[in-house]
Design a protein around this motif. Structure first.
Motif, mmCIF file in Angstrom:
data_model
loop_
_atom_site.group_PDB
_atom_site.id
_atom_site.type_symbol
_atom_site.label_atom_id
_atom_site.label_comp_id
_atom_site.label_asym_id
_atom_site.label_seq_id
_atom_site.Cartn_x
_atom_site.Cartn_y
_atom_site.Cartn_z
ATOM 1 N N PHE A 81 0.997 -1.469 -0.013
ATOM 2 C CA PHE A 81 0.025 0.056 -0.215
ATOM 3 C C PHE A 81 1.260 1.110 -0.372
ATOM 4 C CE2 PHE A 81 -2.276 3.479 2.452
ATOM 5 C CZ PHE A 81 -3.380 3.990 1.490
ATOM 6 N N MET A 82 1.780 1.375 0.337
ATOM 7 C CA MET A 82 2.975 2.633 0.852
ATOM 8 C C MET A 82 3.467 2.875 -0.522
ATOM 9 S SD MET A 82 4.342 2.768 4.973
ATOM 10 C CE MET A 82 4.947 0.833 4.778
ATOM 11 N N ASP A 83 3.737 1.937 -0.459
ATOM 12 C CA ASP A 83 4.615 1.764 -2.440
ATOM 13 C C ASP A 83 3.704 1.875 -3.438
ATOM 14 O OD1 ASP A 83 6.947 0.643 -3.023
ATOM 15 O OD2 ASP A 83 6.669 -0.897 -4.333
ATOM 16 N N ARG A 84 2.629 2.393 -3.314
ATOM 17 C CA ARG A 84 1.829 2.929 -4.484
ATOM 18 C C ARG A 84 1.130 3.976 -4.015
ATOM 19 N NH1 ARG A 84 -2.827 0.243 -4.412
ATOM 20 N NH2 ARG A 84 -2.557 -2.080 -2.665
ATOM 21 N N SER A 85 1.032 4.327 -2.759
ATOM 22 C CA SER A 85 0.570 5.563 -1.994
ATOM 23 C C SER A 85 1.538 6.370 -2.387
ATOM 24 C CB SER A 85 -0.222 5.350 -1.460
ATOM 25 O OG SER A 85 -1.256 4.269 -0.827
ATOM 26 N N LYS A 86 2.827 6.031 -1.626
ATOM 27 C CA LYS A 86 3.589 7.189 -1.656
ATOM 28 C C LYS A 86 4.273 8.347 -2.078
ATOM 29 C CE LYS A 86 7.719 4.821 -3.901
ATOM 30 N NZ LYS A 86 8.727 4.039 -4.149
ATOM 31 N N GLU A 87 3.366 8.948 -3.556
ATOM 32 C CA GLU A 87 3.451 10.250 -3.821
ATOM 33 C C GLU A 87 2.728 11.088 -3.815
ATOM 34 O OE1 GLU A 87 5.610 10.506 -6.278
ATOM 35 O OE2 GLU A 87 6.262 8.628 -5.907
ATOM 36 N N LYS A 88 1.978 10.541 -3.417
ATOM 37 C CA LYS A 88 0.848 11.856 -2.142
ATOM 38 C C LYS A 88 0.494 11.530 -0.471
ATOM 39 C CE LYS A 88 -3.288 12.601 -3.466
ATOM 40 N NZ LYS A 88 -4.303 11.922 -4.545
ATOM 41 N N PRO A 89 0.188 12.769 0.691
ATOM 42 C CA PRO A 89 0.285 12.168 2.176
ATOM 43 C C PRO A 89 -1.169 10.996 1.740
ATOM 44 C CG PRO A 89 -0.978 14.160 1.193
ATOM 45 C CD PRO A 89 -0.013 13.493 -0.203
ATOM 46 N N PHE A 90 -0.791 9.932 2.506
ATOM 47 C CA PHE A 90 -1.425 7.838 3.558
ATOM 48 C C PHE A 90 -1.368 8.518 4.832
ATOM 49 C CE2 PHE A 90 3.054 6.775 2.651
ATOM 50 C CZ PHE A 90 3.321 6.203 3.985
ATOM 51 N N TYR A 91 -2.915 7.573 4.986
ATOM 52 C CA TYR A 91 -2.877 7.275 6.609
ATOM 53 C C TYR A 91 -3.578 5.967 6.222
ATOM 54 C CZ TYR A 91 -5.050 6.465 10.734
ATOM 55 O OH TYR A 91 -5.353 5.282 12.158
ATOM 56 N N GLN A 116 12.347 0.441 7.959
ATOM 57 C CA GLN A 116 13.744 0.508 7.019
ATOM 58 C C GLN A 116 12.910 1.158 5.789
ATOM 59 O OE1 GLN A 116 14.495 -3.373 6.721
ATOM 60 N NE2 GLN A 116 16.339 -3.046 4.448
ATOM 61 N N TYR A 117 11.655 0.198 5.064
ATOM 62 C CA TYR A 117 10.921 1.156 3.789
ATOM 63 C C TYR A 117 10.926 2.168 4.331
ATOM 64 C CZ TYR A 117 7.637 2.042 -0.025
ATOM 65 O OH TYR A 117 7.475 2.660 -0.102
ATOM 66 N N LEU A 118 10.571 3.420 5.260
ATOM 67 C CA LEU A 118 10.408 4.391 5.112
ATOM 68 C C LEU A 118 11.743 5.509 5.046
ATOM 69 C CD1 LEU A 118 7.853 4.804 8.242
ATOM 70 C CD2 LEU A 118 7.636 5.291 5.659
ATOM 71 N N GLU A 119 13.158 4.292 5.586
ATOM 72 C CA GLU A 119 13.788 5.508 5.254
ATOM 73 C C GLU A 119 14.838 5.073 3.782
ATOM 74 O OE1 GLU A 119 16.482 3.400 8.537
ATOM 75 O OE2 GLU A 119 16.126 4.671 9.869
ATOM 76 N N GLU A 120 14.522 3.521 3.241
ATOM 77 C CA GLU A 120 14.953 3.719 1.664
ATOM 78 C C GLU A 120 14.143 4.787 0.829
ATOM 79 O OE1 GLU A 120 14.459 -0.375 1.294
ATOM 80 O OE2 GLU A 120 15.915 -1.645 2.703
ATOM 81 N N ASN A 121 13.043 4.694 1.320
ATOM 82 C CA ASN A 121 12.346 5.750 0.614
ATOM 83 C C ASN A 121 12.267 7.280 0.502
ATOM 84 O OD1 ASN A 121 10.873 3.937 -1.759
ATOM 85 N ND2 ASN A 121 11.036 2.861 -0.273
#
Length: 459
Positions: free
Chosen positions: A183-193, A267-272
């Motif tokens: 979900f984060m990978d598909r949503s990271k271009e806009k703010p997500f909850y 880790q995902y947040l840091e890498e992206n």
């Protein structure tokens, strides 16, 4: 069948009205469900809410467990804010989640929210979606019958319940966290909850755990735990002739598995390059489950009950009770762009109902018009000791059940038979000494507040 169909139609109509009224910012179906005014947010953060299931207040290393290994959750605490007096407002799954999502005491909602959902009341995700957030939910639900709630209930666009049991070699929540990262990978271009609502550490324990060997050397010393824990967890295991060290190893391995997955999110947040402006909240729905043996269960399942070795730290009680061990929960929040690092707040009384107004407040959204039970406690998230204006109340969603109130340091239990118990948590956090007879004026004042609150509840 007809009743179910009509109920589904009603829910879809209510949902559509909510969305329409949110869009125009008008009045909703009742004074409790007004539409949210759309606001232009400046650099809105991503928000991830990780909610463990049945995790005790004392089950993490950073909350004092003598054997647990939780390096990733400990890292969140070291680099964020750790609250020591955060309270769940339900002592089972559904009402606790209702408070987090609606900002309301569960008893103020009509019926059983696990079955009926939240009726016309707006939720945190309704408001965030109206203000430009992509919204997702993975994991445990307990917020009503999704089939009857209509499309995208509560403003949640993506839902993945992940109910299946793990295959051999899988952890209980492996697929859940994989769905979260997707979900984060598909949503990271806009703010997500994103809600990540875990099945860990709910019964059964030890299903598919990969990390038991990390705890092979564990030897449980009962002096490392409170007397209440010894009497209610350790003694029953010894009396049943079971291996305490082996059962503790299973429990610790599952807690470690949860921590491992939290590390994957970090880790995902840091890498992206998302870490700096992402709010991560970690908490639990209520205290740890008790060892309760169901005589109708198989012998194998009875033995598995003994592995429910969650601890409330120094406190008495757990799941199903309003004692401190049942309602006091871990709560950690990290937002590197805004909040102080390594802050521990042992004084501020914060609750699940405060989560919605406080989270909205820190990102620039007001919830004052909604008349919530919770309060905007954002000053506490910025490192300031904050005193709440109103008491906290607990009551099950069954009409006529007993009520508990926490007002400052005074906690009173009003039982159905008219008997009351009173504790001052500042001097007696473990609730050992009932001082009701010594403080009749405090008892009268708290009972008046209870009566006033009960008069506002639905029948």
């Amino acid at each position: 069948m007809e009743r179910t169909f009509l109920s589904g139609i009603k829910k879809e109509i209510i949902y559509c009205l909510k969305v329409l009224l949110l869009f125009i910012g008008g009045n909703c179906l009742s004074a409790c469900a007004k539409g949210a005014q759309k606001v232009t947010l400046i650099d809105p953060p991503n928000i991830i809410f990780i909610l463990a299931d049945d995790l005790g207040y004392g089950d993490l290393s950073c909350y004092g467990h003598p054997y647990a290994q939780t390096p990733n959750i400990d890292q969140l605490a070291r680099t964020g804010l750790q609250l020591k007096r955060c309270y769940a407002l339900g002592v089972t799954c559904a009402p606790s989640r209702a408070a987090f999502m609606t900002g309301r005491f569960p008893a103020t909602l009509p019926g059983n929210s696990a079955i009926n959902g939240f009726d016309e009341y707006l939720t945190l995700t309704d408001i965030l979606r109206q203000n430009g957030y992509q919204t997702g939910h993975v994991g445990k639900w307990h917020m009503g019958n999704k089939q009857q709630l209509g499309p995208q209930p509560y403003g949640i666009e993506y839902i993945n319940k992940q109910l299946r049991m793990p295959a051999a070699g899988e952890g209980k929540d492996d697929s859940l966290f994989a769905a979260a990262i997707d979900f984060m990978d598909r949503s990271k271009e806009k703010p997500f909850y994103l809600n990540i609502w875990c099945h860990t550490i709910h019964f059964p324990i030890g299903i598919g755990s990969k990390f038991e060997t990390l705890f092979d050397t564990i030897k449980v010393n009962e002096h490392d735990f409170s007397q209440w824990y010894v009497d209610n967890k350790i003694r029953p295991i010894q009396q049943a002739g079971l291996n305490l060290d082996s059962l503790m190893k299973q429990y610790l391995a599952e807690v470690y598995d949860l921590d491992h997955h939290v590390g994957e999110i970090i880790q995902y947040l840091e890498e992206n390059n998302l870490s700096e402006n992402t709010i991560i909240v970690f908490s639990s729905d209520h205290g740890p489950a008790p060892i309760e043996l169901d005589l109708q269960e198989s012998e194998d399942r009875k033995k598995k009950r003994f592995s429910l070795l969650g601890t409330s730290g120094d406190f008495k009680g757990g799941k199903h009770t309003f004692q401190e061990g049942g309602v006091r929960i871990p709560f950690i929040i990290r937002w590197p762009a805004k909040f102080l690092w390594g802050t521990v707040d042992s004084s501020t009384v914060f609750s699940a109902a405060d989560f919605m107004p406080t989270l909205c407040g820190v990102i620039g959204l007001s919830t004052k018009e909604f008349q919530l039970s919770g309060e905007d406690m954002q000053a506490s998230w910025r490192g300031e000791i904050t005193k709440r204006a109103q008491p906290l109340f607990w009551r099950t969603q069954s009409a006529g059940s007993s009520v508990t109130i926490l007002d400052g340091d005074w906690k009173l239990y009003e039982n159905l038979g008219g008997v009351v118990t009173l504790f001052n948590l500042k001097s007696d956090a473990t609730e050992n000494n009932n001082i009701a007879k010594a403080h009749p004026e405090i008892v009268r004042d708290l009972r008046r507040k209870i009566d006033k609150w009960k008069a506002t509840l639905p029948n």
